[in-house]
Scaffold this motif. Structure first.
Motif, PDB file in Angstrom:
ATOM      1  N   LEU A   1       0.821  -1.202   0.000  1.00 58.63           N
ATOM      2  CA  LEU A   1       0.000   0.000   0.000  1.00 58.63           C
ATOM      3  C   LEU A   1       0.861   1.259   0.000  1.00 58.63           C
ATOM      4  O   LEU A   1       0.499   2.275  -0.594  1.00 58.63           O
ATOM      5  CB  LEU A   1      -0.941  -0.009   1.210  1.00 58.63           C
ATOM      6  CG  LEU A   1      -2.089  -1.019   1.168  1.00 58.63           C
ATOM      7  CD1 LEU A   1      -2.783  -1.084   2.505  1.00 58.63           C
ATOM      8  CD2 LEU A   1      -3.072  -0.638   0.087  1.00 58.63           C
ATOM      9  N   LYS A   2       2.002   1.207   0.690  1.00 54.92           N
ATOM     10  CA  LYS A   2       2.867   2.379   0.756  1.00 54.92           C
ATOM     11  C   LYS A   2       3.646   2.596  -0.540  1.00 54.92           C
ATOM     12  O   LYS A   2       3.839   3.732  -0.970  1.00 54.92           O
ATOM     13  CB  LYS A   2       3.840   2.228   1.934  1.00 54.92           C
ATOM     14  CG  LYS A   2       3.169   2.305   3.307  1.00 54.92           C
ATOM     15  CD  LYS A   2       4.216   2.185   4.407  1.00 54.92           C
ATOM     16  CE  LYS A   2       3.579   2.335   5.781  1.00 54.92           C
ATOM     17  NZ  LYS A   2       4.569   2.208   6.889  1.00 54.92           N
TER      18      LYS A   2
ATOM     19  N   PRO B   1      -2.826  -7.998  -3.266  1.00 54.86           N
ATOM     20  CA  PRO B   1      -3.769  -9.049  -2.871  1.00 54.86           C
ATOM     21  C   PRO B   1      -5.159  -8.479  -2.647  1.00 54.86           C
ATOM     22  O   PRO B   1      -5.312  -7.372  -2.126  1.00 54.86           O
ATOM     23  CB  PRO B   1      -3.167  -9.594  -1.572  1.00 54.86           C
ATOM     24  CG  PRO B   1      -1.751  -9.139  -1.564  1.00 54.86           C
ATOM     25  CD  PRO B   1      -1.699  -7.880  -2.332  1.00 54.86           C
ATOM     26  N   LYS B   2      -6.171  -9.237  -3.062  1.00 53.56           N
ATOM     27  CA  LYS B   2      -7.545  -8.802  -2.859  1.00 53.56           C
ATOM     28  C   LYS B   2      -7.954  -8.920  -1.402  1.00 53.56           C
ATOM     29  O   LYS B   2      -8.721  -8.098  -0.888  1.00 53.56           O
ATOM     30  CB  LYS B   2      -8.489  -9.640  -3.725  1.00 53.56           C
ATOM     31  CG  LYS B   2      -8.374  -9.380  -5.213  1.00 53.56           C
ATOM     32  CD  LYS B   2      -8.915  -8.013  -5.572  1.00 53.56           C
ATOM     33  CE  LYS B   2      -8.924  -7.841  -7.086  1.00 53.56           C
ATOM     34  NZ  LYS B   2      -9.846  -8.758  -7.764  1.00 53.56           N
TER      35      LYS B   2
ATOM     36  N   ILE C   1      -8.312  -0.198   3.402  1.00 54.00           N
ATOM     37  CA  ILE C   1      -8.432  -1.547   3.964  1.00 54.00           C
ATOM     38  C   ILE C   1      -9.779  -1.662   4.645  1.00 54.00           C
ATOM     39  O   ILE C   1     -10.194  -0.754   5.377  1.00 54.00           O
ATOM     40  CB  ILE C   1      -7.295  -1.839   4.966  1.00 54.00           C
ATOM     41  CG1 ILE C   1      -5.939  -1.830   4.264  1.00 54.00           C
ATOM     42  CG2 ILE C   1      -7.508  -3.178   5.667  1.00 54.00           C
ATOM     43  CD1 ILE C   1      -4.765  -1.990   5.206  1.00 54.00           C
ATOM     44  N   VAL C   2     -10.480  -2.771   4.417  1.00 49.98           N
ATOM     45  CA  VAL C   2     -11.746  -3.070   5.079  1.00 49.98           C
ATOM     46  C   VAL C   2     -11.536  -4.323   5.926  1.00 49.98           C
ATOM     47  O   VAL C   2     -11.170  -5.376   5.396  1.00 49.98           O
ATOM     48  CB  VAL C   2     -12.891  -3.285   4.073  1.00 49.98           C
ATOM     49  CG1 VAL C   2     -14.176  -3.658   4.801  1.00 49.98           C
ATOM     50  CG2 VAL C   2     -13.105  -2.034   3.227  1.00 49.98           C
ATOM     51  N   PHE C   3     -11.738  -4.201   7.234  1.00 53.23           N
ATOM     52  CA  PHE C   3     -11.554  -5.333   8.147  1.00 53.23           C
ATOM     53  C   PHE C   3     -12.916  -5.843   8.589  1.00 53.23           C
ATOM     54  O   PHE C   3     -13.725  -5.094   9.155  1.00 53.23           O
ATOM     55  CB  PHE C   3     -10.735  -4.905   9.363  1.00 53.23           C
ATOM     56  CG  PHE C   3     -10.617  -5.981  10.414  1.00 53.23           C
ATOM     57  CD1 PHE C   3      -9.985  -7.174  10.131  1.00 53.23           C
ATOM     58  CD2 PHE C   3     -11.145  -5.799  11.687  1.00 53.23           C
ATOM     59  CE1 PHE C   3      -9.878  -8.172  11.085  1.00 53.23           C
ATOM     60  CE2 PHE C   3     -11.037  -6.781  12.652  1.00 53.23           C
ATOM     61  CZ  PHE C   3     -10.409  -7.976  12.354  1.00 53.23           C
ATOM     62  N   ILE C   4     -13.198  -7.118   8.323  1.00 55.94           N
ATOM     63  CA  ILE C   4     -14.455  -7.766   8.715  1.00 55.94           C
ATOM     64  C   ILE C   4     -14.127  -8.774   9.806  1.00 55.94           C
ATOM     65  O   ILE C   4     -13.487  -9.800   9.552  1.00 55.94           O
ATOM     66  CB  ILE C   4     -15.126  -8.468   7.519  1.00 55.94           C
ATOM     67  CG1 ILE C   4     -15.335  -7.488   6.367  1.00 55.94           C
ATOM     68  CG2 ILE C   4     -16.461  -9.068   7.952  1.00 55.94           C
ATOM     69  CD1 ILE C   4     -15.923  -8.127   5.127  1.00 55.94           C
TER      70      ILE C   4
ATOM     71  N   ILE D   1      -8.967  -1.843  -2.925  1.00 57.56           N
ATOM     72  CA  ILE D   1      -9.671  -2.201  -1.683  1.00 57.56           C
ATOM     73  C   ILE D   1      -9.177  -3.571  -1.242  1.00 57.56           C
ATOM     74  O   ILE D   1      -9.345  -4.559  -1.964  1.00 57.56           O
ATOM     75  CB  ILE D   1     -11.195  -2.218  -1.879  1.00 57.56           C
ATOM     76  CG1 ILE D   1     -11.692  -0.858  -2.371  1.00 57.56           C
ATOM     77  CG2 ILE D   1     -11.889  -2.597  -0.584  1.00 57.56           C
ATOM     78  CD1 ILE D   1     -13.177  -0.835  -2.676  1.00 57.56           C
ATOM     79  N   ILE D   2      -8.567  -3.628  -0.088  1.00 60.00           N
ATOM     80  CA  ILE D   2      -8.068  -4.893   0.467  1.00 60.00           C
ATOM     81  C   ILE D   2      -8.990  -5.310   1.603  1.00 60.00           C
ATOM     82  O   ILE D   2      -9.250  -4.534   2.538  1.00 60.00           O
ATOM     83  CB  ILE D   2      -6.624  -4.745   0.977  1.00 60.00           C
ATOM     84  CG1 ILE D   2      -5.683  -4.396  -0.180  1.00 60.00           C
ATOM     85  CG2 ILE D   2      -6.155  -6.011   1.662  1.00 60.00           C
ATOM     86  CD1 ILE D   2      -4.254  -4.216   0.238  1.00 60.00           C
ATOM     87  N   ILE D   3      -9.494  -6.520   1.516  1.00 60.41           N
ATOM     88  CA  ILE D   3     -10.369  -7.066   2.548  1.00 60.41           C
ATOM     89  C   ILE D   3      -9.530  -7.934   3.486  1.00 60.41           C
ATOM     90  O   ILE D   3      -8.862  -8.873   3.038  1.00 60.41           O
ATOM     91  CB  ILE D   3     -11.515  -7.895   1.941  1.00 60.41           C
ATOM     92  CG1 ILE D   3     -12.283  -7.060   0.916  1.00 60.41           C
ATOM     93  CG2 ILE D   3     -12.446  -8.391   3.032  1.00 60.41           C
ATOM     94  CD1 ILE D   3     -13.000  -5.886   1.495  1.00 60.41           C
ATOM     95  N   ILE D   4      -9.572  -7.631   4.766  1.00 57.28           N
ATOM     96  CA  ILE D   4      -8.931  -8.460   5.777  1.00 57.28           C
ATOM     97  C   ILE D   4     -10.028  -8.959   6.706  1.00 57.28           C
ATOM     98  O   ILE D   4     -10.811  -8.158   7.244  1.00 57.28           O
ATOM     99  CB  ILE D   4      -7.859  -7.675   6.562  1.00 57.28           C
ATOM    100  CG1 ILE D   4      -6.743  -7.233   5.628  1.00 57.28           C
ATOM    101  CG2 ILE D   4      -7.294  -8.509   7.697  1.00 57.28           C
ATOM    102  CD1 ILE D   4      -5.673  -6.418   6.305  1.00 57.28           C
ATOM    103  N   ALA D   5     -10.125 -10.257   6.859  1.00 55.63           N
ATOM    104  CA  ALA D   5     -11.178 -10.855   7.678  1.00 55.63           C
ATOM    105  C   ALA D   5     -10.549 -11.757   8.724  1.00 55.63           C
ATOM    106  O   ALA D   5      -9.429 -12.253   8.556  1.00 55.63           O
ATOM    107  CB  ALA D   5     -12.163 -11.642   6.811  1.00 55.63           C
ATOM    108  N   ALA D   6     -11.274 -11.974   9.806  1.00 54.92           N
ATOM    109  CA  ALA D   6     -10.800 -12.814  10.901  1.00 54.92           C
ATOM    110  C   ALA D   6     -11.878 -13.811  11.272  1.00 54.92           C
ATOM    111  O   ALA D   6     -13.078 -13.486  11.261  1.00 54.92           O
ATOM    112  CB  ALA D   6     -10.426 -11.959  12.115  1.00 54.92           C
ATOM    113  N   THR D   7     -11.462 -15.029  11.585  1.00 60.39           N
ATOM    114  CA  THR D   7     -12.393 -16.064  12.011  1.00 60.39           C
ATOM    115  C   THR D   7     -11.630 -17.132  12.779  1.00 60.39           C
ATOM    116  O   THR D   7     -10.426 -17.318  12.573  1.00 60.39           O
ATOM    117  CB  THR D   7     -13.121 -16.702  10.815  1.00 60.39           C
ATOM    118  OG1 THR D   7     -14.046 -17.683  11.281  1.00 60.39           O
ATOM    119  CG2 THR D   7     -12.127 -17.381   9.881  1.00 60.39           C
TER     120      THR D   7
END
Length: 657
Positions: free
Chosen positions: A193-194, A207-208, A269-272, A313-319
């Motif tokens: 991103l930088k 990365p998507k 960045i979108v964190f779900i 737009i980078i999606i970062i998700a946690a589970t």
């Protein structure tokens, strides 16, 4: 402090904390005043004059009697005064003789001209109720919109993603320790991103998405916050449950709106968090599957990688449940990387403890490596809780520094539960608990493959009356057969000790947890790990698939009745083998069993080194006499601290035998 960090004051333009409350109060006061004026106007218009209302015939009778002093004739209404100064009111009829009749009786007649109401007043009278109703409805809807977050009552389809813009208290990668591999994977995304040209000139694409997978408390959300602190780009955060609503189509609308907001701020960045709330496998339920959650998932799949690309737009998700996620969500192009966030090893635990100890004043005897060695399997959240519990214990004792003693007490509290010193135990119960725990300890000492003993106690903690804690010398990632058999023997040591010392009929129910552990271990050995020669290396364990209304998505294991009987026989044989091994060891070392049980009755808690000194016949010097627990039990009987006389077979005789 910069200008962005200043908080508005309570001045006229400052937006102080009381302004919203005052505004609401003034609005309600205005509504009540308007309603009161409306009622007053209606009352004034509908009830001219005053006095008692009488019938027209009664009015004529009073006129004929000469009891009426004066009248006031208006349009359809006659008001006046009787001779006794009482007021009256009546309604007129078409009576041409009334005026002459009043003059004959000497009644003073006053006439009021007909009032012509303005057309604007008529419109006001007729529209005021509707205006009041619309005003109240507008106010209520506006309040609901303010209190229901993004979108409010009139915007269910608006995204509830929040943009992190605060500067103070931000988390960076320096605050993330113990999960170096996961950190490196995400550092590369931040670097992309930088400086995207560094990768683009070699044909690399951003990365998507990245999926963070790990047990609860391992630091997935902390990693996301560190990305927000390091990336220097807009960072939106939302929970998976924020998409799901009771209204059909709301979740899909919120997904669309979230990506629309993200496009305006790209690159971002979108964190779900907890994406399994919305990303579960489609078709796992009953019916046609056309429910709100699946519509939301379909929209999320399209937005992440559909016909219209969302660049930047980078999606970062946690589970912590990757097994239930839909395969279409996990494919490359949507989540290109699956970053495993494991529980930290001993080196990772040392680094995590050092991070959390920065704000805690420590005594010179505190060693983070010793604490890390005694906390295998702890996650980052567990270690943070451990440091906090130690600080609370030190504050309760009015200490200025947190010493190693507080960390040991906090570790025992976290791992075994809080002490229940107020629990009343009789002498027999305490003695049986001491022999039970001593049985575990003696078997563990004489089993070469067993982990070394860290601590033995007969102080009730949590749901246990006593406990023997063993800690491995280093982190282990697999079980070996000899260690499994050693653990089976150690688990049976408490029950065998009770039987040897107190007799077959005095065996208690205190070994229920030990039996449950031994049975589960033996079952896994037979059905999962192929450690039974008769059953062979075949898996017979039931699958742990997702179930819905009792239906499991995984097929159950099919076996014949003969195979099921063979498995049960092998499980029983393995457990009884551990029982026999424990009985042999305790019979051979019954003298050590008595010695250790006496020491537990005297001191209540012994460390691993103290147990070795006790069995070697050495004294335990704890320095402070108060550290030596009183040996007077709840019943008031003193337990002897001398060695007991020999029994008929040369072994110490049990107390109370």
């Amino acid at each position: 402090m910069n200008d962005n960090d200043k908080q508005p004051g309570p001045g006229p333009n400052g937006g102080g904390g009381n302004n919203p409350w005052m505004k609401s109060l003034l609005i309600w006061v205005g509504i009540l005043v308007a309603l009161a004026l409306f009622v007053g106007m209606i009352g004034e218009r509908g009830t001219p004059g005053g006095g008692t209302t009488i019938a027209y015939s009664q009015f004529l009778d009073k006129v004929d009697e000469g009891s009426v002093r004066d009248v006031n004739v208006a349009e359809g209404v006659i008001t006046g005064t009787f001779s006794n100064d009482a007021k009256f009111r009546t309604y007129t009829v078409d009576d041409p003789q009334l005026t002459q009749r009043l003059r004959d009786r000497g009644v003073e007649i006053n006439a009021r001209p007909e009032e012509r109401t303005s057309i604007w007043m008529v419109l006001l009278y007729q529209s005021l109720p509707f205006l009041l109703f619309l005003g109240i409805a507008f106010f209520v809807l506006r309040q609901m919109q303010k209190n229901s977050g993004a979108g409010g009552a009139m915007g269910f389809g608006k995204s509830r993603a929040k943009m992190l813009t605060q500067k103070e208290g931000k988390v960076t990668f320096d605050d993330v320790a113990g999960i170096d591999e996961a950190r490196e994977e995400l550092e590369e995304i931040v670097e992309f991103l930088k400086d995207p040209t560094k990768f683009a000139r070699l044909g690399g694409k951003i990365p998507k998405g990245a999926l963070l997978v790990g047990s609860p408390g391992t630091g997935k959300t902390l990693l996301a916050r560190a990305i927000a602190g390091e990336a220097g780009v807009p960072f939106f955060t939302i929970s998976g449950s924020d998409f799901v609503e009771m209204f059909v189509g709301v979740g899909a609308s919120r997904v669309r709106d979230m990506f629309e907001q993200a496009k305006k701020s790209a690159p971002c960045i979108v964190f779900i968090d907890e994406i399994d709330a919305v990303g579960r496998h489609r078709g796992a339920g009953l019916g046609n599957g056309n429910d709100e959650r699946e519509q939301t998932l379909n929209q999320l799949l399209v937005e992440m990688d559909g016909f219209e690309a969302n660049e930047g737009i980078i999606i970062i998700a946690a589970t912590n449940r990757p097994d239930v996620l839909d395969p279409a969500l996990l494919r490359p192009g949507r989540f290109d990387r699956q970053v495993v966030v494991p529980r930290p090893d001993i080196e990772g635990r040392v680094k995590i403890l050092q991070v959390h100890m920065k704000k805690t004043p420590l005594a010179p005897d505190v060693d983070a490596r010793v604490i890390a060695r005694g906390t295998p399997g702890f996650s980052g959240a567990d270690l943070a809780n451990l440091v906090n519990e130690a600080a609370l214990l030190a504050a309760r004792k009015a200490k200025r520094l947190v010493a190693m003693l507080e960390f040991e007490e906090a570790k025992d509290k976290v791992m075994m539960g809080a002490e229940r010193r107020s629990m009343v135990m009789t002498e027999d119960e305490k003695r049986m608990t001491a022999y039970h725990e001593a049985g575990h300890a003696i078997v563990s000492i004489h089993e070469p493959a067993s982990d070394p003993i860290h601590k033995a106690t007969i102080i009730p903690r949590g749901r246990a009356l006593g406990m023997v804690m063993r800690l491995p010398e280093r982190d282990s990632y697999s079980y070996h057969r000899d260690k499994m058999y050693a653990n089976l023997a150690v688990s049976m040591g408490g029950r065998i000790a009770e039987e040897i010392i107190f007799g077959y009929d005095k065996v208690s129910s205190g070994a229920s947890g030990d039996i449950q552990y031994a049975t589960g271990l033996a079952r896994d050995m037979v059905t999962k790990w192929g450690m039974s020669d008769k059953v062979g290396p075949v898996e017979y364990a039931q699958p742990e698939g997702e179930s819905f209304l009792g239906y499991s998505s995984s097929q159950p294991v099919r076996m014949s009745n003969a195979t099921a009987q063979l498995i049960d026989d092998e499980i029983k044989s393995i457990v009884e083998g551990g029982l026999a091994r424990a009985k042999q060891l305790l019979t051979d070392h019954v003298d050590q069993l008595h010695t250790l049980a006496s020491a537990l009755l005297e001191y209540e808690t012994l460390s691993g080194d103290e147990i070795k000194r006790v069995l070697a016949g050495e004294d335990i010097d704890r320095g402070d006499p108060s550290a030596r627990t009183s040996s007077v039990v709840a019943a008031g009987t003193s337990i002897p601290k001398t060695r007991r006389p020999k029994g008929p077979f040369g072994n110490p005789a049990p107390q109370g035998a």
